[in-house]
Design a protein around this motif. Structure first.
Motif, PDB file in Angstrom:
ATOM      1  N   UNK A  26     -16.426  -0.416 -29.990  1.00  0.00           N
ATOM      2  CA  UNK A  26     -16.582   0.579 -28.926  1.00  0.00           C
ATOM      3  C   UNK A  26     -15.775   1.829 -29.253  1.00  0.00           C
ATOM      4  N   UNK A  27     -14.553   1.633 -29.734  1.00  0.00           N
ATOM      5  CA  UNK A  27     -13.702   2.772 -30.064  1.00  0.00           C
ATOM      6  C   UNK A  27     -14.286   3.582 -31.214  1.00  0.00           C
ATOM      7  N   UNK A  28     -14.851   2.895 -32.207  1.00  0.00           N
ATOM      8  CA  UNK A  28     -15.433   3.599 -33.351  1.00  0.00           C
ATOM      9  C   UNK A  28     -16.639   4.428 -32.930  1.00  0.00           C
ATOM     10  N   UNK A  29     -17.493   3.862 -32.066  1.00  0.00           N
ATOM     11  CA  UNK A  29     -18.665   4.598 -31.595  1.00  0.00           C
ATOM     12  C   UNK A  29     -18.237   5.794 -30.747  1.00  0.00           C
ATOM     13  N   UNK A  30     -17.260   5.583 -29.861  1.00  0.00           N
ATOM     14  CA  UNK A  30     -16.788   6.678 -29.013  1.00  0.00           C
ATOM     15  C   UNK A  30     -16.171   7.796 -29.858  1.00  0.00           C
ATOM     16  N   UNK A  31     -15.392   7.408 -30.851  1.00  0.00           N
ATOM     17  CA  UNK A  31     -14.772   8.404 -31.728  1.00  0.00           C
ATOM     18  C   UNK A  31     -15.841   9.186 -32.488  1.00  0.00           C
ATOM     19  N   UNK A  32     -16.870   8.482 -32.947  1.00  0.00           N
ATOM     20  CA  UNK A  32     -17.949   9.156 -33.674  1.00  0.00           C
ATOM     21  C   UNK A  32     -18.672  10.148 -32.772  1.00  0.00           C
ATOM     22  N   UNK A  33     -18.957   9.758 -31.542  1.00  0.00           N
ATOM     23  CA  UNK A  33     -19.657  10.661 -30.620  1.00  0.00           C
ATOM     24  C   UNK A  33     -18.803  11.890 -30.302  1.00  0.00           C
ATOM     25  N   UNK A  34     -17.505  11.679 -30.157  1.00  0.00           N
ATOM     26  CA  UNK A  34     -16.623  12.815 -29.874  1.00  0.00           C
ATOM     27  C   UNK A  34     -16.596  13.781 -31.067  1.00  0.00           C
ATOM     28  N   UNK A  35     -16.529  13.236 -32.274  1.00  0.00           N
ATOM     29  CA  UNK A  35     -16.491  14.088 -33.456  1.00  0.00           C
ATOM     30  C   UNK A  35     -17.833  14.799 -33.654  1.00  0.00           C
ATOM     31  N   UNK A  36     -18.915  14.123 -33.322  1.00  0.00           N
ATOM     32  CA  UNK A  36     -20.244  14.749 -33.393  1.00  0.00           C
ATOM     33  C   UNK A  36     -20.322  15.888 -32.375  1.00  0.00           C
ATOM     34  N   UNK A  37     -19.846  15.600 -31.156  1.00  0.00           N
ATOM     35  CA  UNK A  37     -19.838  16.626 -30.104  1.00  0.00           C
ATOM     36  C   UNK A  37     -19.036  17.853 -30.529  1.00  0.00           C
TER      37      UNK A  37
END
Length: 356
Positions: free
Chosen positions: A41-52
């Motif tokens: 969950x943390x990895x996906x959230x971090x990826x979405x934040x970096x994409x954003x």
């Protein structure tokens, strides 16, 4: 291969239920869809934040993918240069089907999951033979080109006698394709002497859907035609983006399908966790719970973490769902699965939901 981010979890410290799956209470559907660990969950959230924020880069995603490829190699007992990555298991099976000589005899399991069977039927001019799981080895003859089967059957949870099927195939000179989607994650799958091993990671491995991988033998590497070749199939994808030449990696990367980056951001964490586990201990835990549930239902013990029984009207599935439990139904049968996040309380809740 990258050093594990989970040094606290090794063969001597596996704990059940695993606290990294806090939402697992009452979830008996790993055979349908795994639930993510906190690290995933943390990895996906971090990826979405970096994409954003516009700070992700293709180079970073490539590094993520290569680490995930290494973990997949560990889970399948393969050299990393013999592991291809993609998005769906059926695409890898389709490569095998498309590579078959015209009229080739292919043996599959009667009632196996469609993704393991349909590509061969869709080919149009293959001699596809369907055999019961317990007679699969007998169906392999000297005229067989390939035998394909799921290690664990989706509808019933039955486990194939892979050793006998592989022995029969080797004696006949046939290729062996095994789908481990319903196995990898709850049991060891690193000792299979198969030519093609296909796995999608969204079930027992608890990765986001869209991350699949395949391990190939030297023979399969030579005989499979990389019909899905694209910019990611070269030795260096960034040097094979444009024609007119065909760029193919020397190893299994030639079968890579351009990755769904966001899925692999989560899959890296999920596969790393799974590769760090003592999967014999996981199997002991999962099957122990499954057998405890079977006993409550007056079913015989089994070696499978999946429990399946006839439920043609869906009444038992409805009872499980009404009790707040996540379960599933397939082919006129009710189906539950026990995994890292479950314990005896889940067994008791499921049995009581069925009046047992």
């Amino acid at each position: 291969m990258a050093r594990s981010m989970h040094p606290a979890l090794d063969a001597t410290t596996v704990r059940f239920p695993d606290p990294r799956f806090p939402a697992g209470r009452g979830y008996l559907a790993a055979c349908t869809l795994g639930i993510p660990a906190t690290a995933t969950v943390a990895a996906v959230a971090r990826d979405l934040e970096r994409w954003r924020d516009g700070v992700n880069s293709p180079a970073e995603y490539t590094a993520v993918l290569e680490r995930a490829r290494g973990h997949a190699a560990t889970l399948l007992g393969a050299n990393v240069d013999r592991v291809a990555v993609g998005s769906q298991g059926s695409v890898f099976v389709a490569l095998a089907a498309a590579s078959a000589p015209a009229g080739a005899r292919v043996v599959v399991v009667d009632g196996d999951f469609s993704s393991v069977v349909a590509p061969f039927l869709a080919h149009g001019d293959l001699d596809v033979q369907h055999a019961p799981l317990d007679r699969l080895a007998e169906a392999v003859t000297p005229s067989t080109w390939l035998v394909a089967f799921s290690l664990v059957q989706s509808a019933t949870g039955e486990i194939a006698d892979a050793a006998s099927v592989i022995a029969a195939a080797r004696a006949a000179g046939a290729l062996v394709l095994i789908d481990t989607t319903q196995a990898t994650g709850w049991m060891p799958t690193d000792r299979l002497d198969a030519d093609i091993i296909v796995c999608h990671a969204y079930k027992w491995l608890s990765a986001p859907r869209g991350a699949a991988f395949m391990a190939v033998s030297d023979r399969a590497l030579d005989e499979l035609v990389p019909l899905t070749a694209g910019w990611y199939s070269g030795e260096d994808p960034w040097a094979s983006c444009y024609g007119p030449e065909l760029y193919l990696a020397a190893g299994a990367r030639r079968f890579d399908v351009s990755p769904a980056w966001h899925a692999w951001a989560g899959a890296e964490a999920a596969l790393e966790l799974a590769a760090s586990l003592d999967l014999d201990a996981v199997r002991h835990h999962d099957v122990g719970l499954a057998d405890a549930f079977r006993e409550r239902l007056d079913l015989p013990p089994s070696a499978s973490a999946i429990v399946s029984w006839p439920d043609p009207e869906g009444c038992d599935l409805a009872s499980l769902t009404a009790a707040g439990l996540a379960a599933s139904g397939r082919a006129g049968r009710a189906r539950v699965a026990f995994h890292l996040w479950n314990d005896e309380e889940d067994v008791d809740r499921a049995a009581r939901a069925l009046g047992r």
